[in-house]
Design a protein around this motif. Structure first.
Motif, short mmCIF file in Angstrom:
data_model
loop_
_atom_site.label_atom_id
_atom_site.label_comp_id
_atom_site.label_asym_id
_atom_site.label_seq_id
_atom_site.Cartn_x
_atom_site.Cartn_y
_atom_site.Cartn_z
N LYS A 105 53.63 -63.75 -63.67
CA LYS A 105 54.38 -64.89 -64.20
C LYS A 105 53.43 -66.01 -64.62
O LYS A 105 52.34 -66.15 -64.07
CB LYS A 105 55.35 -65.42 -63.15
CG LYS A 105 56.41 -64.41 -62.73
CD LYS A 105 57.33 -65.00 -61.67
CE LYS A 105 58.39 -63.99 -61.24
NZ LYS A 105 59.27 -64.55 -60.19
N LYS A 106 53.87 -66.81 -65.57
CA LYS A 106 53.06 -67.92 -66.04
C LYS A 106 52.81 -68.93 -64.92
O LYS A 106 51.72 -69.50 -64.82
CB LYS A 106 53.75 -68.61 -67.22
CG LYS A 106 52.94 -69.75 -67.81
CD LYS A 106 53.66 -70.36 -69.01
CE LYS A 106 52.85 -71.52 -69.59
NZ LYS A 106 53.53 -72.14 -70.76
N GLU A 107 53.82 -69.15 -64.07
CA GLU A 107 53.65 -70.09 -62.96
C GLU A 107 52.58 -69.60 -61.99
O GLU A 107 51.84 -70.40 -61.41
CB GLU A 107 54.98 -70.28 -62.22
CG GLU A 107 56.04 -71.03 -63.01
CD GLU A 107 56.67 -70.18 -64.10
OE1 GLU A 107 56.45 -68.94 -64.08
OE2 GLU A 107 57.36 -70.74 -64.97
N GLU A 108 52.50 -68.28 -61.79
CA GLU A 108 51.47 -67.74 -60.91
C GLU A 108 50.08 -67.95 -61.49
O GLU A 108 49.13 -68.25 -60.76
CB GLU A 108 51.73 -66.25 -60.68
CG GLU A 108 52.99 -65.96 -59.88
CD GLU A 108 53.28 -64.48 -59.77
OE1 GLU A 108 53.88 -64.06 -58.76
OE2 GLU A 108 52.89 -63.73 -60.70
N LYS A 109 49.96 -67.80 -62.79
CA LYS A 109 48.67 -68.06 -63.45
C LYS A 109 48.25 -69.51 -63.27
O LYS A 109 47.08 -69.81 -62.97
CB LYS A 109 48.77 -67.71 -64.93
CG LYS A 109 47.57 -68.17 -65.76
CD LYS A 109 47.79 -67.86 -67.22
CE LYS A 109 46.70 -68.50 -68.08
NZ LYS A 109 46.80 -69.96 -68.15
N ILE A 110 49.20 -70.44 -63.43
CA ILE A 110 48.87 -71.86 -63.30
C ILE A 110 48.52 -72.19 -61.85
O ILE A 110 47.59 -72.96 -61.58
CB ILE A 110 50.05 -72.72 -63.79
CG1 ILE A 110 50.24 -72.51 -65.30
CG2 ILE A 110 49.81 -74.19 -63.49
CD1 ILE A 110 51.43 -73.25 -65.87
N ARG A 111 49.23 -71.60 -60.90
CA ARG A 111 48.90 -71.85 -59.49
C ARG A 111 47.51 -71.33 -59.15
O ARG A 111 46.79 -71.94 -58.36
CB ARG A 111 49.93 -71.16 -58.59
CG ARG A 111 51.29 -71.86 -58.54
CD ARG A 111 52.30 -70.98 -57.83
NE ARG A 111 51.84 -70.65 -56.47
CZ ARG A 111 52.34 -69.65 -55.76
NH1 ARG A 111 53.29 -68.87 -56.27
NH2 ARG A 111 51.88 -69.41 -54.55
N LEU A 112 47.11 -70.23 -59.78
CA LEU A 112 45.81 -69.63 -59.47
C LEU A 112 44.66 -70.38 -60.14
O LEU A 112 43.64 -70.66 -59.50
CB LEU A 112 45.82 -68.17 -59.90
CG LEU A 112 44.58 -67.34 -59.54
CD1 LEU A 112 44.39 -67.29 -58.03
CD2 LEU A 112 44.69 -65.93 -60.11
N PHE A 113 44.84 -70.73 -61.42
CA PHE A 113 43.73 -71.32 -62.18
C PHE A 113 43.89 -72.81 -62.44
O PHE A 113 42.95 -73.46 -62.90
CB PHE A 113 43.58 -70.60 -63.53
CG PHE A 113 43.21 -69.16 -63.40
CD1 PHE A 113 41.89 -68.80 -63.17
CD2 PHE A 113 44.17 -68.17 -63.49
CE1 PHE A 113 41.54 -67.47 -63.04
CE2 PHE A 113 43.83 -66.84 -63.37
CZ PHE A 113 42.51 -66.48 -63.14
N GLY A 114 45.06 -73.35 -62.17
CA GLY A 114 45.28 -74.77 -62.42
C GLY A 114 45.91 -75.02 -63.77
O GLY A 114 45.86 -74.18 -64.68
N GLY A 115 46.51 -76.19 -63.92
CA GLY A 115 47.16 -76.57 -65.17
C GLY A 115 48.39 -77.41 -64.89
O GLY A 115 48.63 -77.85 -63.76
N ARG A 116 49.16 -77.65 -65.92
CA ARG A 116 50.38 -78.46 -65.78
C ARG A 116 51.59 -77.54 -65.58
O ARG A 116 51.71 -76.51 -66.24
CB ARG A 116 50.59 -79.32 -67.02
CG ARG A 116 49.53 -80.42 -67.17
CD ARG A 116 49.86 -81.34 -68.33
NE ARG A 116 48.90 -82.43 -68.43
CZ ARG A 116 49.00 -83.57 -67.77
NH1 ARG A 116 50.03 -83.79 -66.97
NH2 ARG A 116 48.08 -84.51 -67.92
N ILE A 117 52.46 -77.96 -64.68
CA ILE A 117 53.64 -77.16 -64.37
C ILE A 117 54.78 -78.10 -63.98
O ILE A 117 54.55 -79.18 -63.41
CB ILE A 117 53.34 -76.16 -63.22
CG1 ILE A 117 54.50 -75.19 -63.03
CG2 ILE A 117 53.03 -76.90 -61.94
CD1 ILE A 117 54.19 -74.09 -62.03
N ASN A 118 55.99 -77.72 -64.30
CA ASN A 118 57.16 -78.51 -63.92
C ASN A 118 57.53 -78.22 -62.48
O ASN A 118 57.73 -77.06 -62.10
CB ASN A 118 58.34 -78.19 -64.84
CG ASN A 118 58.10 -78.65 -66.27
OD1 ASN A 118 57.46 -79.67 -66.50
ND2 ASN A 118 58.60 -77.87 -67.23
N ASP A 119 57.60 -79.28 -61.66
CA ASP A 119 57.95 -79.09 -60.25
C ASP A 119 59.46 -79.06 -60.07
O ASP A 119 60.23 -79.01 -61.04
CB ASP A 119 57.31 -80.18 -59.40
CG ASP A 119 57.72 -81.58 -59.84
OD1 ASP A 119 58.71 -81.69 -60.58
OD2 ASP A 119 57.05 -82.55 -59.43
#
Length: 752
Positions: free
Chosen positions: A69-83
């Protein structure tokens, strides 16, 4: 949902199945156009930034194919995500890795290639390129720490997706095999095993931190082509690293207990780099006695006297070298004060001599009060990088980072001011960091830094205690000083008596300190202090500070004796000056005179030598004998090259000379060079379209001439392979330049 107090450590092994070039973006000596990335010891290395970029690309492809999932990629490598509240927030990546060091190093190989003219097999002019490769079969090892274990499956999918590294991956280079094993928290060994609980006498915690990869600590908010780095760890950086680790790894219930870390009662000192030891003295029990300070600006070095210019054509190389100012500088020793090279500008000195301040960040270190001070400069490297093109910058951009080389040790003190409860709480919360079981993330990209030593100390001996009134005072800044004027709230950029009186609380209603500058001497500098909050993604407001090492000397006389005495007494009872002292700012020393200390020591111990530090130059100075030898060899090479015929005169062409040059560069001993000439003589297979002897008009005579010159130089230079290889490599390089110049002249003549 609370986070568990655990993390995973991945041991990763990379085995090359094809040759690998992970380059620096620069060329090297010996005609190599692209050299392999190496560590501080010259061994091939795969940088963690390169490996992380490949993992990120693999994750992006897996997101595209629906594997993660895209959220998993952001959690792993960092970035902006909607909480959960719909806010767009920045998340920092949850893994950090070291660089990958080679374990079974093999001799590097060189691949030489050239482009061809369109619709022809003829090599295109000026496209010959030599690239250094790590040969297939080499193995690399590194570590990776995952701060959220539930992302292990995502990380392993990314690792399985990587099959190549380095450049020219579309042509098969860098093919590899990745193996890994996972260690849980309880399986990770401690690097620090002798840290005991604090007692009432333990007021400071002394740490030695070691960066596992090169470290970039940006010191400017407006970088150019090169992003400069700090040479040390600021207290604010270390405090932020501990806080960041706590937010990543501690359970949510423990976050409230972190308030004591920010109540400004715990003071983090600066982490200054230690010199390079011959042995691992970091485990030495005498670490409690170690002392390190920035080099004072008022201690300066004599400039070299001006030398009259000479004409190169009328002077022998050895004589010419002795006239060059930078070649006359001899190799500096770590010790200073053994000669009259340095001078304290606050004291009477040679009026005719000219002096200069130390360049860059120079430091002084000593193991105990009974030993002299050592002068050294931390090792800095430049890493050329290329930003990946994106929507905002489709062309990418080439830039370079200044970096502190890997495995540099930093000495830092954390002062609890006798608060035993705070010391015990700090030890409890950060036990795994202090034991070396997990890493801090510091600098650009969150590079891993581990604790390799931790001891409790009773606190530094009060260096501000002065027995009797000395009649004058010298204030030397041990760290940067941030101070503002109470009149206009502007930042001070230099030291003066009135400012010091304000900082120690002396109310100068009658302007008694206005007359002191007449008897004051100061050597000061200033710089901007910047910071960056990785959690918020926002920079800190820059401030102006008086630079560490700045010093002021105040001499008293009959008219100002009382003012100087009162200022001295106040400074003796003041621990720090200015603002943000809990972040390491405002440290200072009174009457600090390392030059006098060293001179007194060497007067009593003239034959004393240091046995535990690696000698290095505080300022890079070339070896005079080496330069003289190279100049003589280049002159000899030019005389040989001038006797060789060009292709128009019946000699070999550039491609044939390049082949001979490549063979000479690979020669490991003198006999190998002799065999090269024999092979060229007996060679029947075509090389670059022609055979040396049978197809070149004067091939036999040229080889006979080279053999004769080789025999003469072999005896002259006592069969030194490095010297002979450099000589004949220079012969060919010089001759190729002559051939190219003639070719260009012919083309110009034809066009006209």
């Amino acid at each position: 949902m609370q986070k568990e107090l655990n993390w995973k450590r991945f041991n990763i092994k990379i085995t090359l199945e094809e040759d690998l070039h992970s380059g620096t973006g620069t060329g090297g000596g010996g005609g190599i156009d692209a050299v392999q990335m190496t560590d501080r010891e010259g061994r091939p290395v795969i940088r963690n930034s390169h490996f992380k970029g490949l993992l990120r690309d693999a994750a992006q492809e897996l997101v595209y194919f629906g594997q993660i999932k895209k959220e998993e990629k952001i959690r792993l490598f960092g970035g902006r995500i909607n909480d959960e509240n719909g806010d767009n927030t920045i998340h920092r990546g949850k893994f950090v890795s070291t660089s990958f060091n080679i374990k079974n190093q093999k001799y590097p190989i060189l691949w030489t290639s050239t482009a061809r003219e369109p619709f022809s097999r003829t090599p295109l002019d000026d496209t010959l390129r030599t690239v250094e490769y790590v040969p297939a079969g080499s193995g690399f090892e590194g570590e990776l720490e995952l701060r959220e274990p539930d992302l292990s499956d995502v990380l392993e999918k990314c690792l399985k997706h990587i099959d190549q590294l380095g450049s020219n991956r579309n042509r098969g280079d860098g093919l590899l095999k990745i193996d890994w094993d996972v260690k849980e928290e309880n399986e990770i060994e401690n690097t620090v095993t002798d840290l005991s609980p604090p007692t009432s006498n333990d007021t400071q915690l002394r740490l030695i931190l070691r960066n596992k990869t090169p470290l970039c600590l940006p010191k400017t908010g407006f970088p150019g082509n090169i992003l400069p780095t700090e040479r040390f760890l600021r207290g604010q950086v270390v405090m932020g690293a501990f806080a960041s680790w706590a937010l990543d790894c501690l359970p949510d219930a423990e976050h409230q207990s972190l308030n004591f870390l920010f109540d400004r009662k715990i003071k983090f000192g600066n982490g200054y780099p230690l010199p390079k030891f011959k042995n691992d003295l970091v485990k030495n029990p005498e670490i409690k006695m170690w002392d390190i300070v920035p080099f004072p600006l008022h201690i300066q070095t004599k400039k070299i006297a001006k030398i009259d210019k000479v004409k190169e054509k009328e002077t022998e190389p050895a004589i010419l070298i002795n006239q060059i100012w930078w070649a006359k500088q001899q190799k500096k020793d770590l010790l200073f004060g053994k000669s009259d090279e340095h001078a304290d500008r606050f004291m009477p000195c040679d009026c005719e001599a000219q002096y200069k301040r130390s360049k860059g960040d120079v430091y002084l270190f000593r193991c105990s009060e009974t030993e002299p001070w050592f002068q050294y400069t931390p090792e800095i490297a430049v890493h050329m990088r290329n930003q990946v093109p994106n929507r905002d910058n489709p062309d990418g951009s080439l830039f370079s980072d200044e970096e502190i080389v890997e495995n540099t040790d930093f000495l830092i003190d954390i002062d609890f001011h006798g608060n035993e409860d705070h010391a015990k709480k700090f030890l409890h919360l950060f036990k795994n960091v202090l034991n070396g079981k997990t890493w801090l993330r510091i600098g650009r990209g969150g590079r891993p830094v581990e604790v390799v030593r931790a001891v409790w100390i009773e606190g530094k001996k009060d260096s501000k205690t002065i027995v009797g009134y000395p009649g004058s005072i010298t204030v030397t800044l041990e760290s940067d000083l941030i101070a503002r004027s109470p009149q206009n709230f502007g930042f001070y950029n230099s030291l003066d008596p009135r400012m010091l009186a304000e900082l120690v609380g002396i109310i100068d209603e009658e302007n008694q300190f206005s007359s002191l500058p007449k008897n004051t001497y100061s050597y000061c500098d200033h710089e901007e202090i910047r910071g960056f909050n990785a959690a918020s993604g926002l920079p800190r407001t820059p401030v102006l500070a008086i630079r560490r090492g700045s010093a002021i000397h105040i001499q008293s006389n009959e008219s100002n004796c009382e003012q100087v005495r009162s200022l001295c007494e106040k400074l003796c009872t003041t621990e720090h000056l200015g603002e943000r002292t809990w972040e390491g700012f405002g440290r200072f020393r009174l009457n600090f005179d390392p030059l006098k200390t060293n001179r007194e020591f060497f007067t009593k111990n003239p034959k004393w030598k240091c046995e535990y530090l690696v000698e290095s130059n505080s300022e890079h100075c070339p070896d005079v004998s080496f330069i003289e030898n190279r100049e003589i060899l280049l002159k000899d090479a030019k005389s040989i090259a001038n006797q060789l015929p060009t292709p128009d005169e019946g000699g070999p062409n550039i491609s044939q000379w390049r082949y001979a040059q490549e063979q000479i560069r690979l020669a490991k001993d003198v006999n190998s060079i002799q065999e090269i000439f024999n092979r060229l003589t007996e060679h029947e297979k075509k090389r670059a379209g022609k055979c040396w002897e049978s197809k070149i008009k004067n091939g036999q005579e040229i080889l006979a001439f080279l053999k004769k010159e080789f025999g003469n130089r072999k005896e002259k230079y006592q069969e030194d392979i490095e010297t002979i290889r450099f000589l004949f490599d220079s012969v060919i390089r010089w001759h190729v330049v002559v051939i190219k110049e003639e070719t260009d002249q012919e083309k110009t003549h034809v066009e006209q």
